[in-house]
Write an enzyme that holds these catalytic residues in place. Structure first.
Site: not given
Length: 372
Positions: A94, A267, A305, A307, A310, A336
Site C-alpha cells: 500500500d 486484505d 476445517c 488445516c 484443526c 487457523h
C-alpha cells in the site's frame, strides 16, 4: 502491461460476482482472493511455508512502516521484498495513504505531499507521489498503490471533495513518476459514503488507465450497511476488465458481501489480530477460546476445517496455551483463521463458477449467525 494479464473466467449473472485469474511476475492469483497482511514484511506469527499452507496466494506489506524500518534502501539491497521475507508469491504494497487517516495526529498534509512524524523515534518521513513511487519501486512488490488521502467517513463534504481531488492529482503524479514495468500501479477511488464524490473520484481516475482500481476509505467507522450501499454504486464505476480491490476489508461477512458486488481482492489484519486475541473464525461463527466451557473440550477449533491446527489440536489445548500466555496459542489460531479465510474464498470461487453465489451467501449467513 505484458507482465500482468487479468482474465475473467465466470460472472454469476444473478449477483455480478466474478471468478478470474490475475497473472503477475511472481505467479497467478485466482480471484476473488484474500491477501494476508504482512505489515513489516511478515504475517505475524507465521513462517512463509506456514502461510503458503493456509492457501494464501498473495500478501500485503506496508510502505509507511517499511520506509521507517528497516528502510526501503535496506530492502532493496537485500534483493527486494520477495527475497527479504522469503515469500515467493505475489506481493502488494500500500502507499501510506491509510496512515494519512490512521495517524492523523502525527502528520501534516500539504497539497503536494504528506509529512509524518515517526511513531518510533520522532523523525520525519516525507511522502510525495514521486517519493511514494520511489520507495515502492525499491521494495519491489508486484502491485503498488498510488498515494491517496483517506478522509474520515463523517468528514464534512468540503473535506471529502478536497481529499478526492487531491487523490486524483496525486494519482496522475504517481503514474508519471512510476518507472518499473514489472509493477502494476493501482488507482484508489475515494469519496467516503457519498455517491457524487465516488463518481467524481472514479471519473478523475479512469482516464489515467491504471491496470487495476481499488476502493479505499471504507471500513473506517461507517456502519456495514453503509459500506455495502457505497459498494453498490461504486463498483459499477470501475472497469470490468481490471482487478477491483477493496482495501482493508474485513470480516468474513464483508468479504462475502464484497464478492457478490464484484470485488476481486481483499486484505485485512482481522484474521491474525483475532487469532492473537483467542478468537477463531469457524464455519458456525466466532469462537472465543478463553471461555470456560472450552477448558475440557476435546473437539478441534472447527470440525469442518482441515488445516493442520484443526487436525492436531483440541480447543482445550489451545485454551490452555492462551491461559498460560504461551506464544504457540496466538500462532495456532492465526494459522487457523487465515486458513478459514482462504477456504471461504475457494468455496466462493466454486459457487460463482456454478452460478450459485446468492444461495451460498444465504446458507453461509445462516450458519454464521448461530452461537458457538
Amino acid at each position: 502491461m505484458s507482465h500482468f494479464q487479468f482474465h475473467l473466467d465466470a460472472v454469476d449473472p444473478a449477483t455480478g460476482a466474478r471468478v478470474g485469474r490475475w497473472d503477475t511476475p511472481h505467479g497467478t492469483v485466482e480471484t476473488p482472493a484474500f491477501m494476508p497482511v504482512g505489515t513489516l514484511a511478515t504475517v505475524k506469527g507465521l513462517t512463509p511455508d506456514q502461510l503458503q499452507q493456509t492457501g494464501a496466494q498473495m500478501v500485503l506489506a506496508n510502505t509507511y512502516h517499511l520506509a521507517l524500518r528497516p528502510g526501503a534502501e535496506v530492502v532493496a539491497e537485500m534483493g527486494g521484498l520477495h527475497e527479504f521475507m522469503q515469500w515467493k508469491g505475489p506481493i502488494l504494497t500500500d502507499s501510506g495513504g491509510f496512515q494519512v487517516f490512521s495517524l492523523a495526529p502525527m502528520r501534516k498534509l500539504y497539497e503536494d505531499k504528506v509529512v509524518f512524524r515517526s511513531h518510533i523515534d520522532g523523525s520525519l518521513l516525507e511522502l510525495s507521489p514521486a517519493q511514494c513511487m520511489r520507495i515502492q519501486e525499491q521494495l519491489g512488490a508486484d502491485c503498488i498503490m498510488c498515494l491517496d488521502e483517506c478522509p474520515p467517513h463523517d468528514a464534512p463534504i468540503e473535506k471529502i471533495r478536497e481529499a478526492v481531488d487531491r487523490t486524483t492529482v496525486w494519482a496522475s503524479r504517481c503514474r508519471d513518476s512510476h518507472q518499473r514495468a514489472d509493477q502494476a500501479l493501482f488507482g484508489i477511488v475515494q469519496g467516503a459514503t457519498d455517491q457524487k464524490m465516488r463518481e467524481r473520484s472514479a471519473a478523475g481516475l479512469r482516464p489515467l488507465d491504471f491496470p487495476g482500481y481499488a476502493v479505499g476509505g471504507l471500513s473506517v467507522g461507517e456502519e456495514p450497511t453503509e459500506m455495502y450501499r457505497t459498494l453498490d454504486f461504486t463498483v459499477p464505476l470501475l472497469p470490468t476488465d481490471r482487478p477491483r480491490y477493496l482495501m482493508g476489508v474485513g470480516r468474513p461477512v464483508d468479504l462475502l458481501e464484497g464478492v457478490l458486488r464484484g470485488i476481486d481482492l481483499f486484505d485485512c489484519v482481522m484474521p491474525t489480530r483475532n487469532g492473537r486475541n483467542a478468537t477463531a473464525f469457524t464455519s458456525e461463527g466466532l469462537l472465543k477460546l478463553k471461555n470456560l466451557k472450552h477448558r475440557t473440550d476435546p473437539t478441534p477449533v472447527d470440525p469442518e476445517c482441515e488445516c493442520p491446527v484443526c487436525r492436531q489440536f483440541s480447543r482445550a489445548y489451545i485454551r490452555h496455551l492462551f491461559m498460560s500466555k504461551e506464544m504457540l496459542g496466538p500462532i495456532l489460531l492465526s494459522w487457523h483463521n487465515l486458513a478459514f479465510y482462504q477456504r471461504l474464498m475457494r468455496d466462493l470461487r466454486s459457487a460463482i463458477r456454478e452460478g450459485r453465489s446468492a444461495e451460498f451467501r444465504t446458507d453461509q449467513l445462516a450458519r454464521w449467525n448461530r452461537s458457538v
